[in-house]
Write a protein that holds these residues in place. Sequence first.
Motif, short mmCIF file in Angstrom:
data_model
loop_
_atom_site.label_atom_id
_atom_site.label_comp_id
_atom_site.label_asym_id
_atom_site.label_seq_id
_atom_site.Cartn_x
_atom_site.Cartn_y
_atom_site.Cartn_z
N ARG A 51 -8.68 5.79 -3.83
CA ARG A 51 -7.64 6.46 -4.60
C ARG A 51 -7.18 7.72 -3.87
NH1 ARG A 51 -10.80 6.30 -10.23
NH2 ARG A 51 -12.18 7.44 -8.84
N PRO A 52 -5.89 7.97 -3.80
CA PRO A 52 -5.36 9.09 -3.02
C PRO A 52 -5.89 10.43 -3.56
CG PRO A 52 -3.59 7.66 -3.79
CD PRO A 52 -4.83 7.18 -4.45
N GLN A 53 -6.32 11.31 -2.65
CA GLN A 53 -6.83 12.61 -3.06
C GLN A 53 -5.99 13.76 -2.52
OE1 GLN A 53 -9.59 12.87 -5.18
NE2 GLN A 53 -9.12 10.68 -5.31
N ARG A 54 -5.93 13.88 -1.18
CA ARG A 54 -5.26 15.04 -0.58
C ARG A 54 -4.51 14.66 0.67
NH1 ARG A 54 -9.80 16.45 -2.16
NH2 ARG A 54 -10.66 16.07 -0.10
N TRP A 55 -3.48 15.44 0.95
CA TRP A 55 -2.80 15.37 2.25
C TRP A 55 -3.44 16.41 3.15
CZ3 TRP A 55 0.24 11.58 3.58
CH2 TRP A 55 1.05 10.94 2.62
N THR A 101 0.62 3.84 -5.72
CA THR A 101 -0.69 3.26 -5.98
C THR A 101 -0.54 1.90 -6.64
OG1 THR A 101 -0.76 4.31 -8.14
CG2 THR A 101 -1.79 5.50 -6.32
N GLY A 102 -1.56 1.08 -6.49
CA GLY A 102 -1.56 -0.25 -7.08
C GLY A 102 -2.07 -0.22 -8.50
N THR A 103 -2.38 -1.38 -9.06
CA THR A 103 -2.73 -1.48 -10.47
C THR A 103 -4.04 -0.77 -10.81
OG1 THR A 103 -3.63 -3.63 -9.91
CG2 THR A 103 -1.52 -3.60 -11.05
N ARG A 104 -4.96 -0.64 -9.82
CA ARG A 104 -6.22 0.05 -10.10
C ARG A 104 -6.21 1.49 -9.60
NH1 ARG A 104 -7.26 -4.40 -7.76
NH2 ARG A 104 -8.06 -3.32 -5.94
N GLU A 161 -5.33 2.39 -6.60
CA GLU A 161 -5.64 2.47 -5.17
C GLU A 161 -4.37 2.69 -4.35
OE1 GLU A 161 -5.20 -0.19 -6.82
OE2 GLU A 161 -4.48 -1.85 -5.59
N TYR A 162 -4.54 3.32 -3.19
CA TYR A 162 -3.40 3.58 -2.31
C TYR A 162 -2.79 2.28 -1.84
CZ TYR A 162 -1.04 4.28 2.13
OH TYR A 162 -0.13 4.23 3.14
N VAL A 163 -1.46 2.13 -1.97
CA VAL A 163 -0.81 0.97 -1.36
C VAL A 163 0.31 1.36 -0.42
CG1 VAL A 163 -1.40 -0.70 -3.17
CG2 VAL A 163 0.72 0.60 -3.33
N GLY A 164 0.76 2.61 -0.46
CA GLY A 164 1.82 3.00 0.45
C GLY A 164 2.46 4.31 0.04
N THR A 165 3.57 4.62 0.68
CA THR A 165 4.33 5.81 0.29
C THR A 165 5.79 5.41 0.19
OG1 THR A 165 4.73 6.47 2.57
CG2 THR A 165 2.76 7.39 1.49
N ILE A 166 6.52 6.20 -0.56
CA ILE A 166 7.94 5.91 -0.71
C ILE A 166 8.72 7.19 -0.46
CG2 ILE A 166 7.86 6.26 -3.22
CD1 ILE A 166 9.94 3.98 -3.44
N ASP A 167 9.83 7.10 0.27
CA ASP A 167 10.63 8.30 0.50
C ASP A 167 12.08 8.07 0.06
OD1 ASP A 167 11.77 6.77 2.44
OD2 ASP A 167 10.68 7.72 4.10
N ILE A 168 12.85 9.11 0.18
CA ILE A 168 14.20 9.08 -0.39
C ILE A 168 15.08 8.06 0.33
CG2 ILE A 168 15.31 10.89 1.00
CD1 ILE A 168 15.99 11.93 -2.08
#
Lengths: 388, 215
Positions: free
Chosen positions: A305-309, A355-358, A360-367
Amino acid sequence: MADNDNVSGVEIQLDHVTKRYSGSREPAVKDVTMTIPAGKIVILVGPSGCGKTTTMRMINRLIEPTSGTITIGGEDALRLNADELRRKIGYAIQQAGLFPHFTVAQNIAVVPGLLGWDRKRIEQRVDEMMDLVGLDPAQFRTRYPRQLSGGQQQRVGVARALAADPPVLLMDEPFGAVDPITRGNLQDELLRLQTDLRKTIVFVTHDFDEAVKLGDKIAVLGEASTIMQYDTPEAILANPANDTVAGFVGAGASLKQLTLLRVRDVNYNDDALTAVSEDTSPAQLRSRMTEAGKTYALVLDGRRRPQRWVHVRDLSTAASLAAVGRPVGDLVSTQSTLQDALEAILAEGGNAVVTGTRGEYVGTIDIRTVTDTIQQIREEHETGSAAS
Amino acid sequence: MNLFAYIADRWDRLSLQALLHVSEVVQSTVIAAIAGVLIGVAVYRSPIGSAVATALASTILTIPSFALLGLLIPVFGLGATPTVIALVLYALLPITRNTIVGLAGVDPAVTDAAKGIGMNRLGVLTRVELRLAWPAILAGMRVATQMLMGIAVIAAYAKGPGLGGEVFSGLTRAGSANATNQALAGTLGVVVLALLLEGVYFLIARLTVSRGIRG
Ligand SMILES: Nc1ncnc2c1ncn2[C@@H]1O[C@H](COP(=O)(O)OP(=O)(O)O)[C@@H](O)[C@H]1O
Ligand SMILES: [Mg+2]
């Protein structure tokens, strides 16, 4: 289409339907021909007085057409007994129109009673309907309409309309008289109900946003119910048929489109550099980042799960990945709408983590992803309409 | 003899007249209610029809009761018949007017919904419209009853039954023994009965008006 099983609704066909009220020279509805597909929500939207209500009320013959034919599930509606026809068509209206001298249970029981159901079955059905629309039977069964809030009355109205399980439901601005928050909730619930019920719903509104939110298809009506455009919300938003429709769609069509698309429908990036904090030392991550030529990496927890950059220069002094960098702010899930995604992108100032259904990280999205998507839809619908 | 002694002494006759008085008023109210509701149902959808029906009923009310009885006696003779006819005619106005007002006041959204979910014309009228207009109709009947209690006294002029006979003979015999007592006993009886009927109306409203529309 795969979603045609379980449909309990039936197709409605209007064929050259015209209504001229006695005493007026111009018809209120002029030569309307349209097919309302089984199991779909079709919205009739248009300015006040354009004939939406008249069109809808001809389907259950509260208004008799001057000419034309109406077919419901293959049967000629004008040949049936009007009262019997109406018992098979749910009807919900703006002020709910509940019988003030009947309790909630008695209101819901009216149509099953008219159909001659036995007492036991009616009682069960009433409770079932109250559960369906989110009213606790024990608490509300014996209340009278005036003891309910506007939103609760509207729920009872919908329960009454659905009590005899009609294949068709007509709704005339049913949520027009409640406050915006309640309206939003009622709209969400209608959508939830419809995923199970799969009725054919004809829904009248003058609110285009409501039409976009609820409709499988939207008929944008002009004077005398002339159909200016009859298509999916996506298509109408992307490519309004004419200036009048464009005016009605209003400013911010692109923004409205964002509410129709979900993150899972678009090509978000999945190339962020990630590291699980427990397994990776700052030095290891730093060398991976240099190798990949990235200045930022995303630290995940043990369940990804994503925490920090973290910025590459944070890593030279850090002893562990557990505490460095900047916490991830707004997350979007693959279920989120693009509007939510845009909101998160702006809040995060660059890109948002998907994030996905649980979780979890699945990717990033930008403008860029968002603007490209809108561009693409617009082009699709332009070539689509040019071809037809 | 004082008034109470007089009443005790003539109790049998007075209580019989009281019973007849109430009976003719109640019967007239019921007949007028049936007629008034039917008239109301027939005209309430048409503004002109409503106006005409209300105007006609009002006109009847402007005819002095002596005059109306005087007109009815040559046709129907003396006794209960002209009395009841006169009482029914007077009771028509409040009941018809309240029926029209009550039916016209039903929220159109409610009747529209009733039709829209498949009630037939008679169902909409009897299960919805009349049920919702009922408090108004009942109020009209109450006013009519109160009015008739007084008017029925005058009916003694047509030799009708009721306490009017006591009042009249008391007044015509003014000065002779117990004349005042007789007139007072009749009047007092009318007042007491009117109050009793008020109580009855209160009970009827309690029992027949849905809690959902009770004021
Ligand atoms: N019962 C009626 N008699 C005469 N004209 C009517 C009647 N109902 C509606 N109209 C007229 O028909 C037109 C369409 O009305 P309606 O269908 O109610 O429009 P909308 O629901 O789109 O606001 C309007 O011009 C309205 O004045
Ligand atoms: Mg309308």
